[in-house]
Motif scaffolding. Structure first.
Motif, PDB file in Angstrom:
ATOM      1  N   GLN A   1      -2.159 -53.488   4.001  1.00  0.00           N
ATOM      2  CA  GLN A   1      -3.491 -52.900   3.914  1.00  0.00           C
ATOM      3  C   GLN A   1      -4.060 -53.225   2.537  1.00  0.00           C
ATOM      4  O   GLN A   1      -4.816 -54.157   2.371  1.00  0.00           O
ATOM      5  N   CYS A   2      -3.637 -52.456   1.509  1.00  0.00           N
ATOM      6  CA  CYS A   2      -4.184 -52.750   0.181  1.00  0.00           C
ATOM      7  C   CYS A   2      -3.585 -54.027  -0.400  1.00  0.00           C
ATOM      8  O   CYS A   2      -4.180 -54.655  -1.263  1.00  0.00           O
ATOM      9  N   GLY A   3      -2.394 -54.388   0.041  1.00  0.00           N
ATOM     10  CA  GLY A   3      -1.796 -55.651  -0.393  1.00  0.00           C
ATOM     11  C   GLY A   3      -1.033 -55.586  -1.702  1.00  0.00           C
ATOM     12  O   GLY A   3      -0.574 -56.612  -2.193  1.00  0.00           O
ATOM     13  N   PHE A   4      -0.905 -54.397  -2.271  1.00  0.00           N
ATOM     14  CA  PHE A   4      -0.268 -54.318  -3.587  1.00  0.00           C
ATOM     15  C   PHE A   4       1.248 -54.456  -3.496  1.00  0.00           C
ATOM     16  O   PHE A   4       1.872 -55.120  -4.322  1.00  0.00           O
ATOM     17  N   CYS A   5       1.859 -53.835  -2.495  1.00  0.00           N
ATOM     18  CA  CYS A   5       3.319 -53.939  -2.347  1.00  0.00           C
ATOM     19  C   CYS A   5       3.715 -55.237  -1.657  1.00  0.00           C
ATOM     20  O   CYS A   5       4.887 -55.598  -1.619  1.00  0.00           O
TER      21      CYS A   5
ATOM     22  N   ILE B   1      -8.025 -52.998  -4.854  1.00  0.00           N
ATOM     23  CA  ILE B   1      -7.471 -51.729  -5.323  1.00  0.00           C
ATOM     24  C   ILE B   1      -6.201 -51.454  -4.534  1.00  0.00           C
ATOM     25  O   ILE B   1      -6.211 -51.499  -3.294  1.00  0.00           O
ATOM     26  N   GLY B   2      -5.125 -51.170  -5.262  1.00  0.00           N
ATOM     27  CA  GLY B   2      -3.816 -51.029  -4.631  1.00  0.00           C
ATOM     28  C   GLY B   2      -3.534 -49.630  -4.122  1.00  0.00           C
ATOM     29  O   GLY B   2      -2.581 -48.988  -4.536  1.00  0.00           O
ATOM     30  N   GLY B   3      -4.393 -49.169  -3.220  1.00  0.00           N
ATOM     31  CA  GLY B   3      -4.245 -47.822  -2.655  1.00  0.00           C
ATOM     32  C   GLY B   3      -4.916 -46.796  -3.539  1.00  0.00           C
ATOM     33  O   GLY B   3      -5.038 -46.974  -4.760  1.00  0.00           O
TER      34      GLY B   3
ATOM     35  N   PHE C   1      -6.085 -43.228  -1.713  1.00  0.00           N
ATOM     36  CA  PHE C   1      -5.884 -42.004  -0.920  1.00  0.00           C
ATOM     37  C   PHE C   1      -6.593 -40.822  -1.573  1.00  0.00           C
ATOM     38  O   PHE C   1      -6.163 -39.681  -1.440  1.00  0.00           O
TER      39      PHE C   1
ATOM     40  N   GLN D   1      -9.628 -49.921  -0.377  1.00  0.00           N
ATOM     41  CA  GLN D   1      -8.255 -49.983  -0.901  1.00  0.00           C
ATOM     42  C   GLN D   1      -7.306 -50.289   0.238  1.00  0.00           C
ATOM     43  O   GLN D   1      -6.260 -49.669   0.378  1.00  0.00           O
TER      44      GLN D   1
ATOM     45  N   ARG E   1       2.737 -47.396   0.605  1.00  0.00           N
ATOM     46  CA  ARG E   1       2.093 -46.100   0.864  1.00  0.00           C
ATOM     47  C   ARG E   1       1.015 -46.221   1.923  1.00  0.00           C
ATOM     48  O   ARG E   1       0.417 -45.218   2.304  1.00  0.00           O
ATOM     49  N   CYS E   2       0.721 -47.434   2.375  1.00  0.00           N
ATOM     50  CA  CYS E   2      -0.409 -47.625   3.298  1.00  0.00           C
ATOM     51  C   CYS E   2      -0.014 -47.679   4.762  1.00  0.00           C
ATOM     52  O   CYS E   2      -0.763 -47.228   5.617  1.00  0.00           O
TER      53      CYS E   2
END
Lengths: 164, 821
Positions: A105-109, B255-257, B259, B511, A142-143
């Motif tokens: 989703q956010c792509g950070f992990c 943006i990395g999440g 919530f 995000q 977390r997504c």
């Protein structure tokens, strides 16, 4: 007593390209990759080695690059997310599967998660669901609730045709 | 996806909307080419480190930064005493006396929570800034701390903010219908002493970060950051810094999440702004995880006391009264908005009409709260679902039947709640039936009996909840009638660029919700181009001049406000294209259709002008413009939902536009010897109205379920009596892993919203359904054993173990009073 060495020149191969840099002895590998080599796909998400967003492969071993000093990587070969795509820039099967299954989703992990996936499948090409979950348990997301990440990896695990 | 079921109210299919097309965001993200805040580098930047309070509550006697200033690489330091001279206290949303709280970007005179920033250090490298922090000498005088909402209200409680005169931020009585009359009519009254909703955080994997630069030539600050509600931040920062808010230029990219957790970062951005101006250097600030958990943004903790539920013998619930004490931590910041936001869902999914909630929000010596997925509604709906299960448990009623009996019926939609909110559409019984079928309910009821006596216990639970979306900001007036807010809205610009490219700009801060993809789908359907030919600019940038005061990504609203704006702008552009093409080809605008990037006359496919030809006339060749036309091919539209200002006296009005449904069902297995709880099966059925991108919606359902499962079983933010935080990093804060979340089964129905511009409902927060469902399943376990009441939203093994062993003689905290015995 002599002063401890404060910096050191290291030579690493990252995604097939050789780099020689002088780094501070205390520089973490993740900082080196991001700030010295400007490979910002490897992310920094915690200070304790738990989140896995800095995961890279060093000499064939899956490493959290916030838990290793850059000088410890001297002479080693490192693989980061920037090295995953095919030479022509097209997506590798892991990248393709993550996108097709909406495993990000956010792509950070995602960069760390894909490297953990690569390591898992290289060592166990046909993991069960339980083995997949164990293989990525060191990478927090977390997504997605992990559902589609597991499904993406399953699609690769069940596919004889895939070359990672 | 286990399957999307479309209701009888089927919506018209379009070529792109409604399809799970590949996400436009994915390619850059899987290649590691996303640009997150910490990836930004500016020439000559310096690094910020924040030295934080080790105490929960202490007076600052002395701060000595001289040694730190002399340390290698240090450019400057900033202390609370200096901040007091530079910054006005941030605006408070609460009216006095709660509004007398003075909140600065660094602690002034006192620290009020562990992790509160006390000194900022700017140095040439991040390591030098951190090293120098060790040389700062601070003398603290520790004070008694208060760490629970109930204690904060005691006469003997230490005061956090002396000027307020108490620890109360806000108090209000919500009273609709007549609870007293309902109690007279009831067969029984079920009394529950106390239910406690615990503190946790969604803590996104990307921490807060910013690069901030000050340009003295214009007095403008630029924030490359990951704040998710920039114009809300600007509203606090402009007055605090004594500058017009248009000098605050926010740029967000990937943006990395968030919530919700990245909404209240204005405090930190203010520190960076002060340092950037004073030093003349771009300043770079990135949190460590410990910083983020200590001082970022926590979810609201809420305690419900003296709950009374009048019921009929058949399980019909007539109403509810309770006291609620909400703990917002040391500074309110976004609060006390949560003290009204819960009332978007006063009766939850239920029909009862008589509700009285005496609501108090207090400060404690803990990290400030902020919006956190499901914000303020999930606490309330968790309480409602506990009430339903506890009533069923005490009256020996079936948890499925009592829900169906009390659910609002589909033929009652749109349904006005006791406080004037209008539930737009939905079919709760049907969603529940689908969820039960997905988990194979009948099988597990049978297994439940079979496993008794084997050391394992099976519990089945239901969480029925709402994801209310698109706030009417007029509800803020119920908190403070002086606040000049109402309605909501988002703005979008859709244009043809110089060579006919379709470009979309929105004010939102996605995000992971896939705004680039869904916006492109909407535009594609209107302009007749495929989504890969629609460029959607990444993130929020107020220099693009496309934003409202509400812009951002929060509170389950993009599908309505964001896509509503995109739809309006694309339709405006389509009309301009039709006018221009008609003028150029000598036909009527109504005869022009847009197909495959061209404007053509209906029935004459050979008479067509490609978009590049239209753009050429407007942008580079306008002496050839057909006479009498005034088109720009650059169209901006602001979507404004149909809201009125609520009645502040009665606390009455429509507070949100759409109400997505989430009905979850789960099966848990509890080990009697250890209390360990394992999820055997889990299903989530959602109704988010018309789906623009089913896969993205399902992904949001998965994600909300994952975080909710984490919160229910593993994740808690704990403080000791002195205000020491016990869970400040991922060693102690047990973030849910791939081993903890099962394969969540999903299904969806589509009840289009009659109120939104596209039939969609905002969604994504999920309403905390897993907390409700897991507590419900554990109650089902207790029903077979100790008959203990599941009274807390957090149930790790040790709590389940104790509940299983609760003696029959123990105080259960629940009582059933018969009205007519």
């Amino acid at each position: 007593m002599s002063e401890p060495v404060k910096s050191q020149t290291i030579r690493v191969v990252v995604n097939g390209r050789e780099y020689t840099r002088t780094v501070e002895a205390r520089t973490l590998l993740v900082r080196f990759i991001r700030e010295e080599l400007n490979l910002t796909g490897t992310h920094f998400g915690c200070d304790t080695g738990h989140c896995g967003s800095c995961t890279v492969i060093v000499n064939g071993r899956l490493i959290k690059s916030c838990m290793m000093l850059a000088i410890q990587a001297d002479g080693m070969s490192i693989e980061t997310v920037e090295g995953l795509a095919n030479p022509d820039g097209s997506l590798s099967p892991i990248q393709d599967a993550f996108s097709a299954h909406h495993a990000l989703q956010c792509g950070f992990c995602t960069p760390g998660m894909m490297l953990a996936t690569k390591y898992l499948l290289e060592h166990n090409p046909h993991p069960t669901e339980e083995e997949i979950r164990r293989g990525i348990k060191g990478n927090l997301c977390r997504c997605t609730g992990y559902v589609n990440i597991v499904k993406a990896i399953q699609s690769l695990a069940n596919n004889e045709e895939v070359t990672l | 996806m286990s399957g999307t079921t479309v209701t009888t109210q089927q919506t018209a299919r379009t070529q792109w909307s409604g399809q799970s097309i590949p996400r436009k965001e994915d390619e850059r993200l899987v290649k590691g080419q996303g640009r997150f805040a910490d990836d930004i580098r500016r020439h000559n930047e310096a690094y910020v480190y924040l030295l934080r309070s080790p105490y929960g509550h202490a007076r600052i006697r002395r701060v000595d930064v001289r040694a730190a200033q002399e340390a290698p690489g240090v450019i400057m330091t900033l202390t609370g005493d200096e901040v007091r001279e530079i910054q006005k206290p941030f605006m408070e949303i609460a009216p006095p006396p709660g509004g007398y709280i003075e909140d600065y970007c660094l602690a002034v005179d006192k620290v009020r929570f562990m992790g509160e920033p006390v000194v900022a250090i700017l140095a040439e490298t991040a390591e030098q800034a951190r090293d120098a922090a060790d040389l700062v000498d601070i003398e603290y005088e520790p004070l008694d701390a208060v760490v629970t909402g109930e204690d904060a209200l005691k006469d003997t409680a230490p005061l956090l903010h002396g000027k307020v005169g108490s620890n109360v931020v806000w108090h209000g009585l919500y009273d609709w219908g007549s609870v007293e009359e309902a109690k007279r009519q009831a067969d029984k009254i079920v009394k529950i002493d106390r239910l406690h909703f615990h503190r946790f955080t969604s803590t996104p994997i990307e921490c807060n970060a910013a690069v901030v630069e000050y340009y003295p030539g214009s007095g403008e600050y630029t924030f490359w950051c990951n704040n998710t509600m920039p114009q809300f931040a600007a509203m606090f920062m402009g007055p605090a810094l004594g500058i017009p808010t248009d000098r605050l230029h926010f740029v967000t990219q990937d943006i990395g999440g968030s919530f919700g957790n990245k909404i209240t970062t204005y405090v930190y951005l203010t520190i960076c702004a002060i340092l950037a101006k004073k030093s003349g250097r771009p300043v770079h600030w990135t949190e460590y995880r410990t910083d983020h958990i200590l001082g970022g943004s926590h979810g609201n903790e809420r305690t419900f006391l003296d709950i009374e539920v009048p019921v009929l013998n058949d399980g019909t619930i007539l109403g509810l009264s309770a006291r609620a004490i909400d703990d917002c931590g040391a500074y309110p910041r976004y609060e006390p908005l949560g003290s009204v936001i819960w009332s978007q869902v006063v009766p939850g999914v239920y029909r009862f009409r008589n509700v009285r909630i005496d609501y108090t929000q207090v400060v404690t010596n803990k990290c400030p709260v902020g919006p956190n997925r499901g914000y303020s509604r999930l606490q309330h709906m968790w309480m409602l679902e506990r009430v339903i299960d506890i009533v069923a448990h005490e009256l020996n009623l079936d948890p499925v039947e009592i829900r169906k009996k009390n659910y609002i019926k589909p033929d009652e939609m749109p349904y006005e709640t006791p406080n004037g909110c209008v539930y737009d559409s939905g079919d709760y019984p049907r969603c529940l039936d689908m969820a039960l079928k997905l988990i194979n309910y009948d099988y597990w009821r049978q297994r439940q009996a079979e496993v008794r006596g084997t050391g394992k216990l099976i519990g089945i639970g239901i969480g029925s909840t709402l994801d209310s979306g698109t706030n009417n900001f007029g509800q803020a007036r119920i908190i403070n009638p002086e606040l000049p807010f109402s309605g909501n809205g988002e703005v979008a610009n859709v244009k043809l660029d110089l060579y006919g490219e379709v470009v979309v700009t929105i004010g939102t801060t996605p995000q992971g919700q896939g705004h680039e993809t869904t916006a492109a789908q909407v535009v594609s359907d209107i302009l007749g181009v495929s989504p890969d030919r629609v460029r959607v600019l990444i993130g929020h940038d107020n220099a693009r001049n496309v934003y409202t005061g509400f812009s951002g990504t929060y509170a389950s609203q993009f599908a309505v406000t964001g896509l509503g704006a995109v739809q309006g702008a694309a339709q405006k552009l389509k009309r301009e294209i039709q006018q221009l093409a008609a003028g150029m080809m000598g036909s009527d605008p109504e005869e022009i259709e847009l197909v495959d990037g061209t404007a053509r006359v209906v029935g004459r496919p050979d008479t067509a002008i490609p978009f590049i030809g239209l753009a050429n006339v407007v942008f580079a060749n306008n002496a050839t413009m057909p006479e009498g036309l005034d088109v720009s091919l650059n169209c901006t539209y602001t979507y404004r939902p149909p809201f009125k200002v609520p009645d502040v006296e009665r606390k009455f009005g429509n507070l949100t536009l759409t109400y997505a449904t989430q009905i979850h069902a789960c099966v848990v297995e509890v080990d009697e010897a250890t209390g360990e709880t394992k999820i055997l099966d889990y299903a989530a059925v959602d109704d988010s109205g018309r789906l623009i991108h089913p896969q993205i919606v399902e992904g949001q359902v998965h994600g909300a379920a994952g975080l909710g499962i984490g919160a229910a079983l593993y994740e808690t933010l704990e403080y000791d009596a002195e205000g020491q935080m016990l869970t400040p990093n991922f060693y102690a804060y047990k973030a849910v892993t791939a081993l903890d979340v099962p394969m969540i089964k999903t299904a969806a129905i589509e009840s289009p919203s009659p109120f939104s511009p596209n039939g969609a409902k905002g969604m994504g927060e999920g309403g905390g359904a897993p907390l409700h469902a897991i507590c419900s399943a554990l109650q089902d376990v207790m029903r077979q054993t100790s008959r203990a009441i599941v009274h807390d939203s957090f149930n790790p093994s040790e709590r389940v173990y104790r509940l299983l062993r609760q003696q029959p003689s123990a105080r259960r905290g629940v009582e059933v009073i018969s009205n007519r015995s």
